[in-house]
Design a protein around this motif. Structure first.
Motif, mmCIF file in Angstrom:
data_model
loop_
_atom_site.group_PDB
_atom_site.id
_atom_site.type_symbol
_atom_site.label_atom_id
_atom_site.label_comp_id
_atom_site.label_asym_id
_atom_site.label_seq_id
_atom_site.Cartn_x
_atom_site.Cartn_y
_atom_site.Cartn_z
ATOM 1 N N THR A 7 0.829 -1.197 0.000
ATOM 2 C CA THR A 7 0.000 0.000 0.000
ATOM 3 C C THR A 7 0.865 1.250 0.000
ATOM 4 O OG1 THR A 7 -1.961 1.012 1.023
ATOM 5 C CG2 THR A 7 -0.225 0.233 2.525
ATOM 6 N N GLY A 9 0.130 5.953 -0.350
ATOM 7 C CA GLY A 9 -0.784 7.014 -0.750
ATOM 8 C C GLY A 9 -0.853 7.158 -2.259
ATOM 9 N N LEU A 113 -6.270 1.212 -0.064
ATOM 10 C CA LEU A 113 -7.081 1.267 1.158
ATOM 11 C C LEU A 113 -6.824 0.078 2.072
ATOM 12 C CD1 LEU A 113 -10.493 2.432 -0.385
ATOM 13 C CD2 LEU A 113 -8.773 3.827 0.769
ATOM 14 N N GLU A 116 -7.026 1.340 5.599
ATOM 15 C CA GLU A 116 -8.262 2.057 5.933
ATOM 16 C C GLU A 116 -9.456 1.121 6.036
ATOM 17 O OE1 GLU A 116 -5.916 5.178 3.496
ATOM 18 O OE2 GLU A 116 -5.993 3.013 3.741
ATOM 19 N N GLN A 158 -7.265 9.791 2.825
ATOM 20 C CA GLN A 158 -6.512 8.566 3.100
ATOM 21 C C GLN A 158 -5.876 8.652 4.487
ATOM 22 O OE1 GLN A 158 -3.854 8.382 -0.342
ATOM 23 N NE2 GLN A 158 -5.278 7.028 -1.398
ATOM 24 N N ARG A 164 0.429 5.546 8.380
ATOM 25 C CA ARG A 164 0.690 4.486 7.405
ATOM 26 C C ARG A 164 2.077 3.883 7.624
ATOM 27 N NH1 ARG A 164 0.464 7.372 3.030
ATOM 28 N NH2 ARG A 164 -1.766 7.176 2.649
#
Length: 205
Positions: A7, A9, A113, A116, A158, A164
């Motif tokens: 993952t 951004g 995501l 998230e 995000q 993250r």
């Protein structure tokens, strides 16, 4: 099956990293691609989206106008919540099916995501691709022909960069060139092969 979650951004370079892993014969399940599949013409989700937002949300060929929908949901959080409640379970089920069908040494779930949503529960190990916000904005506006304000809204929606990074088992700094990225991926690939073999041995041991 050992599953690595990948993952980062928007504009961080998930596609570039995924392609390098694919070149190493790793199965990469792309959550963005799965998200496109569940709203293809003929899918029940697309009919529900058109019912809620009107037929103008569809292109002339019957496909979803993703850019128009993205603009709507990032300007109206309530609409984004509705869309996520519709799509996330469908995306998760299809990801699980693809993982079950994987025959590779290990698989990668590439998802913007991952952290998230509950998608992180599907993986054994989390890799975060990291670049600074200015790089995210410049890469995305150039790639998608999108204005900086909309990219900033996506970044704001995000998970924050520091959170993250804190959730990463491994971090890839993708602020350099593509040539600098390749050896980083190859090093991780060797590590993941070993972890996958250890997991299989423990399953049979």
């Amino acid at each position: 099956m050992f599953v690595v979650g990948l993952t980062g951004g928007i504009g961080s370079g998930k596609s570039a990293v995924s392609q390098l892993f694919e070149q190493l014969a790793v199965d990469v399940i792309d959550a963005d691609q799965v998200a496109r599949e569940v709203v293809e013409p003929g899918e029940a989700a697309l009919a529900k989206i058109a019912q809620r937002f009107g037929s103008d949300i569809l292109l002339s060929d019957g496909n979803l106008d993703r850019k128009a929908l993205r603009k709507i949901v990032f300007e109206a959080p309530r609409q984004r919540d509705w869309l996520e409640q519709l799509l996330h379970p469908l995306i998760r089920d299809r990801i699980l099916l693809k993982l079950d069908n994987s025959k590779a040494e290990y698989a990668i779930l590439a998802s913007p995501l991952l952290l998230e949503t509950d998608q992180h529960l599907l993986v054994n190990h989390v890799v975060v691709i990291d670049v600074d916000e200015a790089t995210q904005i410049s890469r995305t506006t150039e790639r998608d022909n999108t204005d900086a304000e909309q990219v900033e809204a996506i970044i704001a929606a995000q998970i924050p960069r520091d959170q993250r990074i804190a959730k990463a088992d491994d971090l890839i700094d993708n602020s350099g060139t593509p040539d600098e990225l390749k050896p980083l991926v190859e090093k991780l690939h060797t590590k993941f092969l070993q972890k996958a073999r250890q997991e299989r041995e423990s399953d049979f041991g």
